[in-house]
Scaffold this motif. Structure first.
Motif, PDB file in Angstrom:
ATOM      1  N   VAL A   1      41.606 -37.127  -8.737  1.00  0.00           N
ATOM      2  CA  VAL A   1      41.132 -38.484  -8.916  1.00  0.00           C
ATOM      3  C   VAL A   1      39.537 -38.695  -8.832  1.00  0.00           C
ATOM      4  O   VAL A   1      39.043 -38.088  -7.864  1.00  0.00           O
ATOM      5  N   LEU A   2      38.838 -39.233  -9.750  1.00  0.00           N
ATOM      6  CA  LEU A   2      37.591 -39.246  -9.564  1.00  0.00           C
ATOM      7  C   LEU A   2      37.379 -40.929  -9.039  1.00  0.00           C
ATOM      8  O   LEU A   2      37.803 -42.037  -9.853  1.00  0.00           O
ATOM      9  N   VAL A   3      36.824 -41.169  -7.757  1.00  0.00           N
ATOM     10  CA  VAL A   3      36.639 -42.431  -7.365  1.00  0.00           C
ATOM     11  C   VAL A   3      35.350 -43.060  -7.771  1.00  0.00           C
ATOM     12  O   VAL A   3      34.205 -42.196  -7.530  1.00  0.00           O
ATOM     13  N   THR A   4      35.135 -43.879  -8.533  1.00  0.00           N
ATOM     14  CA  THR A   4      34.086 -44.681  -9.173  1.00  0.00           C
ATOM     15  C   THR A   4      33.446 -46.023  -8.383  1.00  0.00           C
ATOM     16  O   THR A   4      34.258 -46.582  -8.086  1.00  0.00           O
TER      17      THR A   4
ATOM     18  N   SER B   1      33.141 -31.712  -6.063  1.00  0.00           N
ATOM     19  CA  SER B   1      34.355 -32.078  -6.873  1.00  0.00           C
ATOM     20  C   SER B   1      35.198 -33.319  -6.443  1.00  0.00           C
ATOM     21  O   SER B   1      34.928 -34.002  -5.532  1.00  0.00           O
ATOM     22  N   THR B   2      36.043 -33.551  -7.630  1.00  0.00           N
ATOM     23  CA  THR B   2      36.878 -34.809  -7.352  1.00  0.00           C
ATOM     24  C   THR B   2      37.892 -34.704  -6.120  1.00  0.00           C
ATOM     25  O   THR B   2      38.151 -33.391  -5.676  1.00  0.00           O
TER      26      THR B   2
ATOM     27  N   VAL C   1      41.304 -47.542  -2.996  1.00  0.00           N
ATOM     28  CA  VAL C   1      40.704 -47.818  -4.505  1.00  0.00           C
ATOM     29  C   VAL C   1      41.612 -48.435  -5.190  1.00  0.00           C
ATOM     30  O   VAL C   1      42.771 -49.011  -4.677  1.00  0.00           O
ATOM     31  N   ARG C   2      41.640 -48.847  -6.299  1.00  0.00           N
ATOM     32  CA  ARG C   2      42.453 -50.021  -7.064  1.00  0.00           C
ATOM     33  C   ARG C   2      41.894 -49.452  -8.528  1.00  0.00           C
ATOM     34  O   ARG C   2      41.212 -48.717  -8.916  1.00  0.00           O
ATOM     35  N   HIS C   3      42.713 -50.321  -9.673  1.00  0.00           N
ATOM     36  CA  HIS C   3      42.508 -49.946 -11.021  1.00  0.00           C
ATOM     37  C   HIS C   3      42.489 -48.757 -11.345  1.00  0.00           C
ATOM     38  O   HIS C   3      41.781 -48.176 -11.931  1.00  0.00           O
ATOM     39  N   LEU C   4      43.820 -47.883 -10.807  1.00  0.00           N
ATOM     40  CA  LEU C   4      43.979 -46.598 -11.273  1.00  0.00           C
ATOM     41  C   LEU C   4      44.145 -46.581 -12.689  1.00  0.00           C
ATOM     42  O   LEU C   4      44.779 -47.285 -13.317  1.00  0.00           O
TER      43      LEU C   4
ATOM     44  N   HIS D   1      41.059 -41.827 -13.019  1.00  0.00           N
ATOM     45  CA  HIS D   1      39.757 -42.570 -12.703  1.00  0.00           C
ATOM     46  C   HIS D   1      40.329 -43.690 -11.707  1.00  0.00           C
ATOM     47  O   HIS D   1      41.392 -44.590 -11.878  1.00  0.00           O
ATOM     48  N   ALA D   2      39.508 -44.040 -10.828  1.00  0.00           N
ATOM     49  CA  ALA D   2      39.985 -45.052  -9.809  1.00  0.00           C
ATOM     50  C   ALA D   2      38.693 -45.772  -9.126  1.00  0.00           C
ATOM     51  O   ALA D   2      37.672 -44.983  -9.151  1.00  0.00           O
TER      52      ALA D   2
END
Ligand SMILES: NC(=O)c1ccc[n+]([C@@H]2O[C@H](COP(=O)([O-])OP(=O)(O)OC[C@H]3O[C@@H](n4cnc5c(N)ncnc54)[C@H](O)[C@@H]3O)[C@@H](O)[C@H]2O)c1
Ligand SMILES: [Mg+2]
Ligand SMILES: [Zn+2]
Length: 277
Positions: free
Chosen positions: A148-151, A170-171, A198-201, A220-221
């Motif tokens: 997962v990439l946390v944004t 890295s992610t 995190v939310r909105h996966l 992406h999350a």
């Protein structure tokens, strides 16, 4: 997406023609022309072959895998890890080696039934080992893993494991545990490794990853809260990086790199990268 140039075809007619790879515990024998040898040449070396598998066809010819008991010396050759070969190979060769290493690892680990200990036989026409006593089948092992990439707007959360090459971030990634969904695994691993919520996966794409037999499910999350707290031993450092100023990233064949470059392309309006196959 790039399509494979080799095809899984186990029923290729047996003959001594074609090419072969010699593999042992995520290492491949490397000759002057790379890891692929004429099959006859490898056969003539008297190698300690544990099992032999037909992998399929590569550039039109059959390719076999010789899984060796130990990495014996062969004149004019050396042994290389799959990781080293990933850095040195073109995409389709890496894909072939990744497939070969997964089949070799499974073949080595499934010679005997895990339930009763009896020697097993390959099921004809299938990639499965069969125990006649238990009437049990064992297929190649796959380990679902999330990545997962946390944004957070124009920033992304990247981390370092002590195993990474110097400077590389890295992610986050982790294996799915029994009883959990991939989404639950994303939430748990992010919390465990860096202490944030995190939310909105958003599911993005998947990738077969042969270290040692993962199926990467990429997301992406969005960041939802919390301060970064590093998981001892697993995570050496984790930080927010601006998309305009990213650190050295993992291999161009990794979905980690793809997830980062895809997000950057979408935020900054660049052309989207191609998913490594
Ligand atoms: N392709 C990519 O871009 C990419 C990037 C990062 C990680 N990965 C892969 O993701 C996978 C998981 O990442 P991770 O290492 O951070 O996992 P992780 O965070 O779950 O931690 C690894 C530890 O989990 C334990 N574990 C639990 N289940 C396991 C299983 N089925 N197999 C092996 N160990 C298990 C072991 O103790 C291991 O040391 C690995 O295969 C890794 O190579 C791929
Ligand atoms: Mg991890
Ligand atoms: Zn059995």
């Amino acid at each position: 997406m790039m399509s494979p140039h080799w095809n899984l075809a186990m029923n290729i007619e047996p003959s001594s023609e074609g090419l072969a790879l010699a593999h042992c515990r995520q290492h491949f024998l490397l000759g002057p022309r790379g890891p692929l040898f004429p099959y006859r040449l490898l056969q003539a070396q008297g190698l300690p072959v544990l099992v032999e598998h037909m992998l399929g066809s590569f550039d039109g010819g059959p390719v076999r895998l010789l899984e060796l008991e130990s990495p014996v010396e062969v004149e004019g050759c050396s042994w290389r890890t799959l990781r080293q070969l990933m850095l040195e190979s073109d995409a389709k060769t890496f894909q072939l080696l990744g497939y070969a290493t997964q089949i070799g690892t499974w073949a080595r680990q499934h010679r005997f039934c895990g339930s009763c200990g009896a020697p097993m036989m390959l099921l004809p026409g299938e990639r499965a080992m069969h125990c006649a006593q238990c009437e049990e089948q064992y297929y190649p092992r796959l380990s679902p893993s999330m990545i997962v990439l946390v944004t957070r707007d124009d920033e992304v959360l990247l981390a370092r494991s002590p195993r990474f090459a110097a400077g590389v971030y890295s992610t986050l990634a982790g294996f799915v545990e029994p009883g959990e969904s991939v989404e639950q695994c994303v939430m748990r691993e992010v919390r465990e490794e860096v202490g944030v919520e995190v939310r909105h996966l958003r599911y993005i794409a998947s990738q077969s990853w042969p270290f040692p037999h993962s199926l990467m499910l990429g997301f992406h999350a969005e960041y939802a809260g919390g301060e970064i707290v590093l998981q001892p031993e697993e995570i050496e450092d984790a930080r927010w990086f601006s998309l305009a100023d990213l650190p050295p990233l993992p291999s161009k064949y990794s979905i980690a790199r793809y997830l980062i470059e895809l997000y950057r392309a979408r935020r900054l309006g660049f052309e989207e990268p191609l998913l490594p196959s």
